[in-house]
Design a protein around this motif. Structure first.
Motif, PDB file in Angstrom:
ATOM      1  N   ALA A 299       0.822  -1.218   0.000  1.00 59.46           N
ATOM      2  CA  ALA A 299       0.000   0.000   0.000  1.00 59.46           C
ATOM      3  C   ALA A 299       0.850   1.261   0.000  1.00 59.46           C
ATOM      4  O   ALA A 299       0.472   2.273  -0.604  1.00 59.46           O
ATOM      5  CB  ALA A 299      -0.927  -0.004   1.218  1.00 59.46           C
TER       6      ALA A 299
ATOM      7  N   SER B 153       0.279   4.105  -2.792  1.00 50.99           N
ATOM      8  CA  SER B 153      -0.306   5.379  -2.365  1.00 50.99           C
ATOM      9  C   SER B 153       0.450   6.568  -2.930  1.00 50.99           C
ATOM     10  O   SER B 153      -0.147   7.519  -3.429  1.00 50.99           O
ATOM     11  CB  SER B 153      -0.363   5.459  -0.833  1.00 50.99           C
TER      12      SER B 153
ATOM     13  N   LEU C 106      -1.944   6.837  -6.184  1.00 52.51           N
ATOM     14  CA  LEU C 106      -3.189   7.347  -5.609  1.00 52.51           C
ATOM     15  C   LEU C 106      -3.133   8.817  -5.201  1.00 52.51           C
ATOM     16  O   LEU C 106      -4.027   9.591  -5.528  1.00 52.51           O
ATOM     17  CB  LEU C 106      -3.581   6.480  -4.395  1.00 52.51           C
ATOM     18  N   VAL C 107      -2.068   9.214  -4.465  1.00 57.03           N
ATOM     19  CA  VAL C 107      -1.993  10.595  -3.970  1.00 57.03           C
ATOM     20  C   VAL C 107      -1.980  11.625  -5.096  1.00 57.03           C
ATOM     21  O   VAL C 107      -2.663  12.652  -5.001  1.00 57.03           O
ATOM     22  CB  VAL C 107      -0.784  10.776  -3.024  1.00 57.03           C
TER      23      VAL C 107
ATOM     24  N   VAL D  20      -6.595  10.124   0.163  1.00 58.47           N
ATOM     25  CA  VAL D  20      -5.907   8.832   0.293  1.00 58.47           C
ATOM     26  C   VAL D  20      -5.509   8.598   1.748  1.00 58.47           C
ATOM     27  O   VAL D  20      -5.692   7.503   2.288  1.00 58.47           O
ATOM     28  CB  VAL D  20      -4.659   8.786  -0.623  1.00 58.47           C
ATOM     29  N   LEU D  21      -4.947   9.630   2.398  1.00 61.75           N
ATOM     30  CA  LEU D  21      -4.548   9.500   3.802  1.00 61.75           C
ATOM     31  C   LEU D  21      -5.767   9.269   4.694  1.00 61.75           C
ATOM     32  O   LEU D  21      -5.726   8.455   5.623  1.00 61.75           O
ATOM     33  CB  LEU D  21      -3.787  10.745   4.269  1.00 61.75           C
TER      34      LEU D  21
ATOM     35  N   GLY E  66      -6.883   5.862   4.367  1.00 65.04           N
ATOM     36  CA  GLY E  66      -6.004   5.004   5.156  1.00 65.04           C
ATOM     37  C   GLY E  66      -6.435   4.924   6.610  1.00 65.04           C
ATOM     38  O   GLY E  66      -6.465   3.835   7.206  1.00 65.04           O
TER      39      GLY E  66
ATOM     40  N   LEU F 251      -1.223   3.365   3.365  1.00 62.03           N
ATOM     41  CA  LEU F 251      -1.780   4.542   2.696  1.00 62.03           C
ATOM     42  C   LEU F 251      -1.422   5.836   3.415  1.00 62.03           C
ATOM     43  O   LEU F 251      -1.475   6.924   2.828  1.00 62.03           O
ATOM     44  CB  LEU F 251      -3.314   4.426   2.600  1.00 62.03           C
TER      45      LEU F 251
END
Length: 467
Positions: free
Chosen positions: A306, A310, A314-315, A322-323, A326, A366
């Motif tokens: 992950a 991330s 993703l970010v 995303v955070l 997580g 994440l």
């Protein structure tokens, strides 16, 4: 990455070998406490100073001094002939880690351009997850194998080849960097920071064993006053000669201020979880160190996977969400873990823990990698050492607070169960585990809320924005 992994493993590897040390050295309970707490105290107290020394004298130089000293201290730990020598060597090891660790993030920050830095922080996040879980597993294997009849000593001696490789590779491949403006070491700031950290961390670390004495509470309250004096002094120092130990202007950068707040709370959650989880498996369920260590492997793999996804995928698309995803994923994993532990009780098996641990690991991955990048994104290069030291210090403070809370949220329940005669040790530890996990859920909910203060989307790093 080698240095970061070595430090993370060393923080977690010792606990598993404590019974073997106690037998072999004839160490008292107080000495055993110092073997584990001495490293954390020396490490936490020196982090900010180590980061600033890198800014002033060169980050590569401080990194090499730190990793060389860490390797020598590891050898002294491995060859310790009595508890006193082991305690002294652990203090030295923690002090050298405080020189070495802040340079890791600083060197990444100044070496890589912003568009590459995210990938590197993704690797760093994967190392964090791997180190957190592989420490106990490695400690269990090395202690159980009893290599050459050395019992617990290989857990320290294994650092020698790794440290030597780190020194040789560091000398060849790391580029030297320092703050462009000449800075001087703020010795008064060093004394105040060290005093504040010791006044907070020492009573938290030793409080339960000493029965939470009055002086411990006074120390912790007094540390707030020392921090207030430190802030006032650092402001004056910045006005007078521009060389404060802590660059308070960093906290005017929204991403840095919010990110350090998240780091602090996240440290609390991890401090509670990892200690309680280890005690639950080994003491409550009666599992061997090796079985407990192997149980954590799915968690470690999930964090590593992950963390890479991330930062790289993703970010850039979803930013802060995303955070926050997580944090919510970690909460879901914890709730699943509580349900599974409650259903199966003391008959639970490692495979039944796998699903909750994978979900938790994905959530943690994440968070850990993009968070570091987000915190440092607005930091000027000349202050990267100070910023890195602050990030590490805040995380250590969070861990210390989490470890201190274990006495309340876990041992409080265990002691009540045992004193009330309502079940054996296993049942008491299982009840304490479930209660503590609800606290971790609450802390993660706070983290989710605090994350709204982070920038919504990734922003250009400070030096790229100037360009």
């Amino acid at each position: 990455m080698t240095a970061a992994f070595m430090d993370l493993v060393d923080v977690t590897i010792v606990n598993i070998a404590v019974p073997s040390m106690e037998r072999d050295l004839g160490a008292s309970f107080g000495a055993i406490q110092w073997i584990t707490a001495g490293y954390a105290l020396a490490f936490a107290a020196g982090l900010i100073t180590g980061g600033r020394l890198g800014d002033i004298y060169g980050r590569k130089r401080l990194f090499l001094i730190g990793i060389t000293g860490f390797t020598i201290a590891s050898a002294l730990c491995g060859f310790a002939v009595n508890p006193e020598m082991l305690v002294g060597s652990r203090l030295l090891q923690g002090a050298m880690a405080a020189m070495m660790v802040p340079q890791v993030l600083s060197i990444i920050h100044v070496t890589f351009p912003a568009h590459e830095r995210g990938k590197v922080f993704g690797m760093f996040g994967a190392i964090v997850g791997l180190g957190a879980v592989s420490g106990p597993l490695l400690g269990a294997l090395l202690t159980q194998w009893n290599l050459f009849g050395l019992e617990w000593r290989p857990i320290f001696l294994i650092n020698l080849p790794v440290g030597i490789a780190g020194v040789l590779l560091g000398r060849r491949f790391i580029t030297e960097s320092r703050a462009p403006k000449a800075l001087r070491l703020d010795l008064v700031g060093v004394v105040l920071v060290t005093a504040a950290m010791l006044m907070l961390v020492y009573p938290l670390t030793r409080g339960r064993e000493l029965g939470w004495p009055l002086w411990g509470h006074l120390c912790m309250i007094g540390s707030v006053g020392v921090v207030a004096v430190l802030v006032a002094y650092e402001r004056r120092k910045a006005r007078v000669d521009g060389s404060p130990l802590i660059e308070l202007s960093l906290f005017r950068v929204k991403s840095f201020a919010a990110g350090t707040a998240v780091q602090l709370t996240f440290g609390v959650a991890l401090g509670i979880f990892f200690l309680v989880w280890t005690l639950y498996m080994q003491t409550g369920l009666g599992w061997s160190p090796l079985r407990a260590g192997l149980t954590g492997v799915p968690f470690s793999i999930a964090v590593s996977v992950a963390a890479g996804l991330s930062v790289q995928k993703l970010v850039p698309r979803f930013g802060r969400k995303v955070l926050q995803a997580g944090a919510l994923t970690m909460i879901a994993g914890l709730l699943l873990y509580i349900a599974v532990a409650d259903r199966y009780g003391l008959d639970i098996h490692p495979w039944q823990m796998a699903a909750p641990l994978v979900v938790m690991g994905l959530g943690m991955g994440l968070i850990v990698a993009p968070l570091t990048d987000a915190v440092l994104s607005g930091v000027p290069r000349e202050h990267s050492g100070s910023a890195s030291g602050l990030i590490n210090t805040v995380q250590q403070m969070g861990n210390a607070l989490g470890l201190g809370l274990v006495s309340v949220v876990f041992f409080g329940v265990v002691d009540d169960r045992l004193e009330g005669g309502s079940g054996a040790v296993g049942g008491a530890f299982a009840a304490g585990f479930e209660h503590a996990m609800w606290w971790v859920v609450a802390v993660l909910a706070v983290i989710f809320a605090v994350m709204f203060a982070l920038p919504g989307r990734p922003k250009p790093h400070e030096e790229d924005a100037k360009a």
